[in-house]
Motif scaffolding. Structure first.
Motif, mmCIF file in Angstrom:
data_model
loop_
_atom_site.group_PDB
_atom_site.id
_atom_site.type_symbol
_atom_site.label_atom_id
_atom_site.label_comp_id
_atom_site.label_asym_id
_atom_site.label_seq_id
_atom_site.Cartn_x
_atom_site.Cartn_y
_atom_site.Cartn_z
ATOM 1 N N GLY A 174 0.919 -1.500 0.132
ATOM 2 C CA GLY A 174 -0.245 -0.103 -0.186
ATOM 3 C C GLY A 174 0.890 1.322 -0.343
ATOM 4 O O GLY A 174 0.118 2.667 0.357
ATOM 5 N N ALA A 175 2.121 1.425 -0.028
ATOM 6 C CA ALA A 175 2.851 2.109 -0.427
ATOM 7 C C ALA A 175 3.586 2.576 -1.804
ATOM 8 O O ALA A 175 4.235 1.595 -2.030
ATOM 9 C CB ALA A 175 4.216 2.421 0.947
ATOM 10 N N SER A 176 4.036 3.693 -1.804
ATOM 11 C CA SER A 176 5.159 4.067 -3.617
ATOM 12 C C SER A 176 5.741 4.227 -2.586
ATOM 13 O O SER A 176 6.148 5.699 -2.337
ATOM 14 C CB SER A 176 4.080 4.987 -3.832
ATOM 15 O OG SER A 176 2.820 4.309 -4.613
ATOM 16 N N ILE A 177 7.610 3.937 -3.317
ATOM 17 C CA ILE A 177 8.242 4.730 -3.011
ATOM 18 C C ILE A 177 8.752 4.814 -4.691
ATOM 19 O O ILE A 177 8.396 5.579 -5.627
ATOM 20 C CB ILE A 177 9.684 3.046 -2.976
ATOM 21 C CG1 ILE A 177 9.336 2.146 -2.050
ATOM 22 C CG2 ILE A 177 10.740 3.938 -2.832
ATOM 23 C CD1 ILE A 177 9.840 1.121 -2.090
ATOM 24 N N GLN A 178 9.537 7.010 -3.630
ATOM 25 C CA GLN A 178 9.299 8.142 -5.267
ATOM 26 C C GLN A 178 10.717 7.884 -4.835
ATOM 27 O O GLN A 178 12.026 8.309 -5.525
ATOM 28 C CB GLN A 178 8.929 8.900 -4.339
ATOM 29 C CG GLN A 178 8.901 10.798 -4.928
ATOM 30 C CD GLN A 178 8.419 10.073 -6.702
ATOM 31 O OE1 GLN A 178 7.320 8.985 -6.433
ATOM 32 N NE2 GLN A 178 8.718 10.936 -7.509
ATOM 33 N N CYS A 179 11.591 7.826 -3.303
ATOM 34 C CA CYS A 179 12.635 8.335 -4.597
ATOM 35 C C CYS A 179 13.748 7.483 -3.046
ATOM 36 O O CYS A 179 13.558 6.608 -1.496
ATOM 37 C CB CYS A 179 13.771 10.095 -3.492
ATOM 38 S SG CYS A 179 12.970 10.596 -1.979
ATOM 39 N N LEU A 180 15.208 7.140 -2.977
ATOM 40 C CA LEU A 180 16.332 6.413 -2.454
ATOM 41 C C LEU A 180 17.502 7.152 -2.295
ATOM 42 O O LEU A 180 17.846 7.933 -3.443
ATOM 43 C CB LEU A 180 16.296 4.968 -2.984
ATOM 44 C CG LEU A 180 15.198 4.447 -3.030
ATOM 45 C CD1 LEU A 180 15.867 2.993 -3.748
ATOM 46 C CD2 LEU A 180 14.550 3.650 -1.521
ATOM 47 N N GLY A 191 11.783 7.314 0.343
ATOM 48 C CA GLY A 191 10.616 8.495 0.743
ATOM 49 C C GLY A 191 9.952 7.676 -0.508
ATOM 50 O O GLY A 191 10.016 7.557 -1.486
ATOM 51 N N PHE A 192 8.748 8.589 0.553
ATOM 52 C CA PHE A 192 7.208 7.631 -0.317
ATOM 53 C C PHE A 192 6.866 9.106 -0.457
ATOM 54 O O PHE A 192 6.284 10.018 -0.109
ATOM 55 C CB PHE A 192 6.630 6.942 1.036
ATOM 56 C CG PHE A 192 7.186 5.681 1.331
ATOM 57 C CD1 PHE A 192 7.560 4.218 0.554
ATOM 58 C CD2 PHE A 192 8.566 5.689 2.789
ATOM 59 C CE1 PHE A 192 7.952 3.184 1.407
ATOM 60 C CE2 PHE A 192 8.703 4.213 2.341
ATOM 61 C CZ PHE A 192 8.996 3.437 1.617
ATOM 62 N N THR A 193 5.256 8.660 -1.601
ATOM 63 C CA THR A 193 4.675 9.369 -2.276
ATOM 64 C C THR A 193 3.575 9.850 -1.075
ATOM 65 O O THR A 193 2.972 10.867 -1.462
ATOM 66 C CB THR A 193 3.930 8.667 -3.376
ATOM 67 O OG1 THR A 193 2.987 7.489 -2.418
ATOM 68 C CG2 THR A 193 5.401 8.714 -4.651
ATOM 69 N N ASP A 194 3.406 9.486 -0.015
ATOM 70 C CA ASP A 194 2.517 10.160 1.195
ATOM 71 C C ASP A 194 2.925 10.462 1.792
ATOM 72 O O ASP A 194 2.367 11.095 3.071
ATOM 73 C CB ASP A 194 1.483 8.661 1.615
ATOM 74 C CG ASP A 194 2.773 7.546 2.792
ATOM 75 O OD1 ASP A 194 4.377 8.206 2.378
ATOM 76 O OD2 ASP A 194 2.038 6.643 3.412
ATOM 77 N N GLY A 195 4.587 10.650 1.754
ATOM 78 C CA GLY A 195 5.648 11.894 2.623
ATOM 79 C C GLY A 195 5.951 10.884 3.830
ATOM 80 O O GLY A 195 6.503 12.028 4.854
ATOM 81 N N SER A 196 6.444 10.286 3.608
ATOM 82 C CA SER A 196 6.391 8.651 5.056
ATOM 83 C C SER A 196 7.844 8.688 4.818
ATOM 84 O O SER A 196 8.171 8.690 3.324
ATOM 85 C CB SER A 196 5.704 7.844 5.820
ATOM 86 O OG SER A 196 5.983 6.884 4.678
ATOM 87 N N LEU A 197 9.177 8.751 5.799
ATOM 88 C CA LEU A 197 10.349 8.103 5.572
ATOM 89 C C LEU A 197 11.166 7.134 6.226
ATOM 90 O O LEU A 197 10.255 6.779 7.804
ATOM 91 C CB LEU A 197 11.180 9.761 6.051
ATOM 92 C CG LEU A 197 12.339 9.024 6.232
ATOM 93 C CD1 LEU A 197 12.898 9.119 4.783
ATOM 94 C CD2 LEU A 197 13.358 10.572 6.621
ATOM 95 N N ARG A 198 11.255 5.988 5.661
ATOM 96 C CA ARG A 198 11.677 4.839 6.208
ATOM 97 C C ARG A 198 13.384 5.445 5.878
ATOM 98 O O ARG A 198 14.082 5.147 5.744
ATOM 99 C CB ARG A 198 11.163 3.801 5.969
ATOM 100 C CG ARG A 198 9.902 3.926 6.052
ATOM 101 C CD ARG A 198 9.028 2.695 5.495
ATOM 102 N NE ARG A 198 7.465 2.080 5.869
ATOM 103 C CZ ARG A 198 7.549 0.965 6.881
ATOM 104 N NH1 ARG A 198 8.208 0.997 7.862
ATOM 105 N NH2 ARG A 198 6.160 1.166 7.171
ATOM 106 N N ILE A 199 14.328 4.691 7.319
ATOM 107 C CA ILE A 199 15.481 4.256 7.551
ATOM 108 C C ILE A 199 16.052 3.202 7.044
ATOM 109 O O ILE A 199 15.554 2.583 8.950
ATOM 110 C CB ILE A 199 16.087 5.714 8.541
ATOM 111 C CG1 ILE A 199 16.120 6.790 8.034
ATOM 112 C CG2 ILE A 199 17.850 5.353 8.374
ATOM 113 C CD1 ILE A 199 16.404 8.008 9.029
#
Length: 973
Positions: A466-472, A484-492
């Protein structure tokens, strides 16, 4: 039997590919005897090949073309590998048994992929994305086609990968559907565009026009599938989602066919392998059966013609939509949206099916060229057959799904092998590991994959449901990977296991667009589509490294184009900058920032009218530190890293679109530190640029990488590869760098001023250059005084103060701010090295200065028209106009303000009242009102006031306006 004439033609076309392929057969006999060579020289190559080389050719397969062959690379960038493919086009099996060789399309490239040997061969020749793909029954000939300008249809020899025939400029806007006849002699195509045309091509002949063609009426619907009758290449069928058309092309005629009830949307159509019937699958799970029906009043022989085909039966097979309908040996094969595969006999009786694969919608199925072994199949399936029944015997086959998965199925024992699994949605996120050959690829479908790009082996992956990856982005230490995801979330994430290092952050209200780590891996900056920059910082908790949110700021009022960390000049502390389309370069004060309080060190407007697009640190060729930017006017600019003063403006690569992103390639140990290189992407291209830059066009090269648009760029840690992401084409391409080829292109382009002379109209010997020399020396006279009687000082230089006048005399009209940049560029060009300012310039340096600063494509009437669209209003004739008083006020109050005296001087000179310039002694206000109309259009402003040439269509429009005005004045209107 000896081959027929058409077979000879095809063998003749494939001879070059066969010979090339035989060179890579290893220990096999190459068949290069003197007798064969003599046959070839006498025009008997085909017959000689049948006698002497037939065994080698017949045993040749697409898999063998991957044998190691050392080819010297002659291009600066060469495609090395493609990750991902177009799942909306079919995937074909070219070779089965011990090997798995498949064919698919990635963007504008057809890829032959040897899965077992882990190799790819790329069929490159299209400049647009490939829209259609088909393969001959014997898997010998591959046909690709595209849509758009300069569209092509190319026939390839699958053995060698050599194009043997090309159709240039297909009627219409390219090809929407294509098929090859079962004897491989003819191609059937249907053009793209609103008005479609069906064409038949005999591709083995040198004719550039189709054998026959017919225009299809729009009421037939958009035809997107076509296939030949396997028993008669004179017949073929096509269908849209709502209509089926049968063709007989002896004298090409068509008949539209529909059904008188709701059957669902049509998917594919085929001819029956035993009789005159045809079948069409639908989205309602139904099968339409067509048959030749003789009209009551017509002769009996017309019943066999395809234009008498009628829908005679509607079979309700299932509830799920049919996606694929094809024939394999004596079976009809049907696939659906649930991933089920069903086999029917000639009587449309269900023979066997596979319903346990759970694949999702199947897009294509391709059967092995090699027939199955009846003995083994009979023993395996006899137990499931009734008394007197026939065993189920079918070839191995390849399945491709809309979820971008390719599988190999061995019906014997129902063995399922996954060959390819790629992203099924857009791919924008790519990042290379800083010390290892690892490439991370993220997709909008939530799939994150890590590859070893040297061995081209998939290592690990993770799916974010359910998430879309936009940048790495990898951190400089290589231990963490930020997503970085399209919903504004960030995962490290941990860079090896892809597990979360800490909790997910969500401090952005829009999609994250950029990620960047500081050089010491202590800070992480993000930018989002809501124009905000957010900072995260490493902290220690219980002796363990952890990330926490520091602060964020709405730093720009237009999209952010780049976020970049650097190092302070006088310390090892990080510095952070962001660049936006609002023309602002913002530097942040990390040392003064605190929790929820991001401090700004300074804001600088770095462009006056151009829009900046990318940002990078310029390599340290000198002791002065620079920031490099690109803009939408094809310019590259160097700014002092401390003062943000524009120190140099250079003409960038002009390959159809400005540079969207740039990246300085890492330096290798064996590389000269004064020879650095830059990788860049434009709208649909990837390229290289030699540094330091000077505006020489031969120092750069570019290649089409993603015709639909390239979205991202990454370079390997050793500078040997660059990677491009294609966004919606769902592919990532690996490009191998050959710096020697790039340097060779520079040598061929000439030395010193030769490349710059070639950028002038007419070159070194043209009228433009002679005029430039005249103005240059006239500027010397002007600087010494026109009326002086003293002895003239002949020089090769002119004072800097004269540069703007010569620029304007040559047709380039810089603003006052640009003039200041030009003067400063020359004045401080040697200041760091000598401590002195430059006060004059010679002709050669002036030519470089002029070429680098002038508009890349000259003056454009469209720019003036767009200004009138914004500033003007629409009059009663539907024209955008500006009132004379408003124009004079805008010139004095907006932009770079002009005083009333300056405005009067300019207008009086432009209108011919004072040709020699200066202030007119006569009153100008009355004359200006008399010469300038009350309402001014863009065309009148360009032609009558500025005196600039305008294109012919605009000129004709202006002439009509003049006629209307004269008619109004004479009372005719």
């Amino acid at each position: 039997p000896r081959p027929t004439s058409s077979e000879q033609e095809m063998q003749q076309l494939g001879q070059e590919g066969q010979e090339s392929h035989q060179k890579g057969l290893g220990g096999q006999d190459q068949g290069s005897s003197a007798e064969q060579k003599s046959r070839s020289s006498e025009g008997g190559a085909v017959l000689g090949q049948e006698e002497a080389g037939a065994s080698a050719v017949s045993s040749a397969t697409p898999g063998l073309l991957f044998e190691e062959q050392k080819h010297e690379k002659t291009h600066p960038l060469s495609l090395s590998w493609v990750f991902g493919y177009n799942s909306k086009l079919p995937v074909y099996s070219l070779l089965d048994e011990e090997n798995r060789v498949i064919l698919y399309v990635s963007a504008h490239t057809a890829v032959i992929h040897d899965v077992v040997r882990n190799r790819q061969y790329h069929l490159q020749g299209h400049s647009n994305s490939i829209s259609c793909l088909c393969v001959s029954v014997d898997k010998r000939w591959i046909v690709t086609a595209d849509q758009g300008p300069d569209n092509l249809v190319i026939v390839w020899d699958a053995f060698s990968g050599i194009p043997v025939h090309t159709i240039f400029g297909h009627p219409g806007d390219g090809v929407s559907a294509i098929a090859i006849s079962h004897d491989a002699k003819y191609l059937a195509t249907i053009s793209a565009g609103k008005i479609q045309r069906a064409c038949i091509w005999k591709w083995t002949s040198p004719e550039e026009k189709p054998q026959c063609s017919i225009e299809l009426e729009p009421r037939f619907g958009y035809q997107n599938y076509i296939t030949f009758n396997p028993k008669d290449h004179g017949e073929f069928v096509s269908n849209s989602k709502t209509q089926v058309i049968f063709y007989l092309w002896v004298n090409l005629v068509t008949q539209e066919q529909t059904f008188n009830k709701v059957v669902g949307l049509f998917s594919q159509s085929i001819f029956h392998f035993k009789n005159l019937q045809a079948l069409t699958g639908t989205s309602g799970g139904k099968l339409v059966v067509w048959d030749a029906v003789c009209p009551p009043s017509g002769p009996a022989n017309l019943s066999v013609k395809p234009y008498n085909m009628k829908a005679i039966k509607l079979m309700h097979l299932q509830k799920d939509a049919l996606t694929v309908l094809t024939v394999s040996d004596s079976y009809f094969v049907m696939c659906d949206v649930k991933g089920h595969i069903k086999f029917y006999d000639g009587q449309l009786q269900l023979v066997n099916w596979y319903s346990h694969f759970n694949l999702g919608p199947i897009y294509s199925i391709s059967f092995s060229k090699s027939p199955p072994d009846p003995g083994s199949c009979r023993s395996n399936y006899s137990s499931s057959c009734t008394i007197g029944g026939q065993p189920f015997i079918v070839r191995n086959f390849i399945l491709s799904t809309l979820a971008a998965t390719v599988l190999h199925v061995t019906p014997e024992g129902t063995k399922l092998e996954k060959l390819v699994e790629e992203a099924k949605e857009a791919v924008n996120a790519i990042s290379c590991h800083p010390t290892q050959p690892l490439l991370a690829i993220g997709s909008h479908c939530g799939l994150l994959k890590v590859w070893d790009y040297q061995q081209t082996q998939y290592l690990t992956s993770r799916i974010f449901t359910g998430a879309s990856i936009q940048c790495l982005s990898y951190d400089p230490e290589g231990s963490s990977l930020a997503a970085g995801f399209t919903d504004g979330s960030l995962r490290i994430l941990d860079s090896i296991s892809l597990d979360d290092d800490c909790k997910a952050f969500k401090y952005s209200r829009g999609s994250l667009t950029h990620l960047c780590f500081s050089h010491d891996s202590q800070y992480l900056a993000t930018a989002d589509e809501k124009f905000s920059v957010t900072i995260y910082k490493v902290t220690l908790r219980n002796g363990r490294k952890s990330w926490e949110h520091l602060a964020g700021l709405h730093a720009h009022y237009k999209p952010i184009r780049s976020v970049m960390f650097g190092v302070q000049l006088d310390s090892n502390e990080p510095r952070l900058l962001s660049l936006g389309e609002d023309r602002l370069l913002v530097e942040y004060d990390l040392g003064s920032s605190s929790k929820d309080q991001l401090a700004i060190l300074r804001r600088d407007r770095i462009e006056q009218c151009a829009i900046p697009l990318s940002l990078a640190w310029y390599p340290p060729f000198t002791t002065e530190s620079f920031i490099l930017t690109t803009n939408d006017q094809y310019k590259m600019k160097l700014y002092n890293a401390t003062t943000k003063m524009c120190r140099k403006t250079l003409l960038g690569p002009t390959y159809g679109s400005p540079l969207e992103k740039i990246q300085i390639l890492p330096v290798t140990e064996s590389q000269d530190p004064q020879k650095r290189y830059l990788a860049y992407i434009a709208k649909d291209k990837v390229g290289l640029q030699i540094l330091p830059m000077d505006g020489n066009p031969h120092k750069s090269s570019a290649f089409i990488c993603h015709p639909g648009g390239v979205s991202n760029l990454a370079s390997s840690y050793d500078g040997c590869y660059v990677f491009t992401a294609g966004g919606n084409d769902r592919t990532v391409m690996k490009w191998e760098i050959n710096l020697n080829a790039l340097e060779a292109a520079v040598s061929l382009g000439g030395e010193d001023l030769i490349p710059f002379y070639n950028l002038l109209d007419g070159g070194r010997d043209g009228e433009f250059f002679r005029e430039l020399e005249d103005y240059f020396y006239y500027a010397q006279l002007r600087s010494q005084g026109i009326d002086t009687m003293e002895t003239r000082q002949v020089s090769t230089h002119i004072p800097l103060e004269e540069v703007p006048f010569v620029m304007r005399a040559m047709g380039y009209y810089p603003s006052e701010e640009k003039i200041e940049d030009i003067i400063n560029e020359v004045k401080f060009s040697e200041y760091v090295a000598t401590g002195k300012q430059v006060t004059k310039i010679n002709l050669g340096d002036f030519i470089k200065l002029y070429i680098n600063h002038r508009p890349a494509f000259g003056l454009s009437v469209k720019e003036i028209q767009s200004a009138f669209q914004v500033l003007g209003y629409e009059n009663e004739n539907g024209e955008k106009v500006i009132k004379r008083g408003d124009l004079l006020q805008l010139l004095q109050c907006r932009g770079e303000h002009m005083t009333e005296e300056e405005l009067a001087e300019c207008l009086s000179t432009l209108l011919g009242m004072n040709p020699e310039g200066g202030t007119s002694e006569l009153g100008t206000s009355g004359l200006i009102e008399e010469e300038i109309p009350e309402e001014i259009t863009a065309e009148r402003f360009t032609a009558d006031i500025l005196g600039l040439p305008i294109p012919e269509p605009e000129k004709n429009k202006l002439e009509k306006t003049d006629e209307r005005i004269s008619s109004e004045r004479s009372g005719k209107v």
